[in-house]
Enzyme design. Structure first.
Site, mmCIF file in Angstrom:
data_model
loop_
_atom_site.group_PDB
_atom_site.id
_atom_site.type_symbol
_atom_site.label_atom_id
_atom_site.label_comp_id
_atom_site.label_asym_id
_atom_site.label_seq_id
_atom_site.Cartn_x
_atom_site.Cartn_y
_atom_site.Cartn_z
ATOM 1 C CG ASN A 10 -1.694 1.268 1.405
ATOM 2 O OD1 ASN A 10 -1.773 2.085 0.486
ATOM 3 N ND2 ASN A 10 -2.272 1.458 2.583
ATOM 4 C CE LYS A 12 -0.002 3.397 4.742
ATOM 5 N NZ LYS A 12 0.169 3.495 6.171
ATOM 6 C CG HIS A 100 -5.672 2.078 5.438
ATOM 7 N ND1 HIS A 100 -5.159 3.037 6.283
ATOM 8 C CD2 HIS A 100 -4.680 1.173 5.239
ATOM 9 C CE1 HIS A 100 -3.896 2.714 6.572
ATOM 10 N NE2 HIS A 100 -3.588 1.593 5.949
ATOM 11 C CD GLU A 102 -2.631 5.707 6.752
ATOM 12 O OE1 GLU A 102 -2.676 5.737 5.508
ATOM 13 O OE2 GLU A 102 -1.680 5.197 7.382
ATOM 14 C CD GLU A 172 -3.085 -2.208 7.573
ATOM 15 O OE1 GLU A 172 -2.014 -2.443 7.020
ATOM 16 O OE2 GLU A 172 -3.735 -1.168 7.370
ATOM 17 N N GLY A 178 3.095 2.685 10.579
ATOM 18 C CA GLY A 178 4.041 3.783 10.369
ATOM 19 C C GLY A 178 4.836 4.163 11.607
ATOM 20 C CB SER A 218 5.878 -1.486 11.709
ATOM 21 O OG SER A 218 5.521 -0.133 11.945
HETATM 22 P P1 13P Z 1 3.410 0.646 7.538
HETATM 23 O O1 13P Z 1 3.895 -0.660 6.959
HETATM 24 O O2 13P Z 1 4.126 1.831 7.006
HETATM 25 O O3 13P Z 1 3.349 0.587 9.029
HETATM 26 O O4 13P Z 1 1.884 0.813 7.029
HETATM 27 C C1 13P Z 1 0.988 -0.225 7.198
HETATM 28 C C2 13P Z 1 -0.257 0.107 6.471
HETATM 29 O O5 13P Z 1 -0.996 0.992 6.843
HETATM 30 C C3 13P Z 1 -0.567 -0.669 5.259
HETATM 31 O O6 13P Z 1 -1.875 -0.440 4.835
#
Ligand code: 13P
Length: 257
Positions: A10, A12, A100, A102, A172, A178, A218
């Site tokens: 992903n 983003k 997601h 976010e 997640e 992140g 992560s």
């Molecule tokens: P990270 O791997 O950067 O922690 O992000 C995970 C994520 O949100 C994947 O959708």
């Protein structure tokens, strides 16, 4: 039942379409046929990259699936700024991330909105990657399981067993996204198993056995093997590390590490 792992990157809001082509070409050079044989691999770039990615994947016959990070639930209409599932289907998009964290937290997506998106995506024969996960406060208050179970029931309202069987669900935990702070393999597995048993209770045991449950948060070259060895973790949804051709290739090669 053996479930084929899915490693999905992903991206983003990173990489324009030229950077996207460069990244996927460099990533592909690092993999061999046997890597692609062992796992399903998907890249999930921003909308503006999808057409270029489709062209590259077709032209070079890359065994990489394409995903989108979001979509609207209607097929068309006066929804300025939105993109519909049939538009994505025309670009050979195989996966769409729904819910997601976010989007839930920064764009106020509710379980009801996530549910509409899941249903719309399934209507167009695209596979939803349904994201669920608790915040740090919720985990510390002992609410992690209740939160995730609630998100699952909310997102799966009106979705039939045959459809759920084809879905991907990504656990997640928000505190791991992140942050460099990964869930331990045991904790991640316990939550993924709980996701599976929630699906099994809601439908039938075999539906739970079929659904692929990813871990995300992560995931990096240094922790992927321990996570993927867990029996209820069927792949990874990778954020930051998927922006590096080297790191994402190592993650995708986990069966050989
Ligand atoms: P990270 O791997 O950067 O922690 O992000 C995970 C994520 O949100 C994947 O959708």
């Amino acid at each position: 039942m053996s479930r084929r792992p899915l490693i999905a990157g992903n991206w983003k809001m990173h990489k324009d379409h030229l950077e996207a082509i460069d990244l996927v070409q460099r990533f592909n050079y690092r993999l061999e046929a046997e890597d692609y044989d062992a796992v399903d691999i998907a890249v999930i770039p921003p909308f503006t990259d999808l057409r270029s990615m489709q062209t590259l994947i077709d032209a070079d016959r890359l065994p990489i699936a394409l995903g989108a990070q979001n979509c609207h639930w209607e097929d068309s209409g006066a929804f300025t700024g939105e993109v519909s599932p049939p538009m994505l289907a025309r670009l050979n998009v195989r996966y769409v991330i729904c819910g997601h964290s976010e989007r839930r937290h920064l764009f106020a997506e509710t379980d009801e909105i996530v549910n509409r998106k899941v249903q719309a995506v399934l209507r167009h024969a695209i596979t939803p990657i349904l994201c669920v996960g608790e915040t740090l406060e919720q985990r510390e208050a002992g609410q992690a399981k209740d939160v995730v179970v609630g998100q699952l029931h909310g997102a799966l309202e009106g979705v039939g067993a045959e459809q759920v069987r084809t879905m991907v669900i990504a656990y997640e935990p928000v505190w791991a996204i992140g942050t460099g702070r990964t869930a331990t393999p045991d904790d991640a597995n316990e939550m993924c198993a709980m996701v599976r048993s929630t699906v099994a209770d809601r439908y039938a045991g075999s539906t739970g056995e079929g659904v692929r449950v990813q871990y995300g948060g992560s995931v990096m070259p240094g922790n992927v093997v321990a996570l993927m060895r867990q029996p209820d973790i069927d792949g990874a949804l990778v954020g930051g590390a998927s922006l590096s051709a080297d790191d994402f290739a190592v993650i995708c090669r986990f069966p050989r590490l």
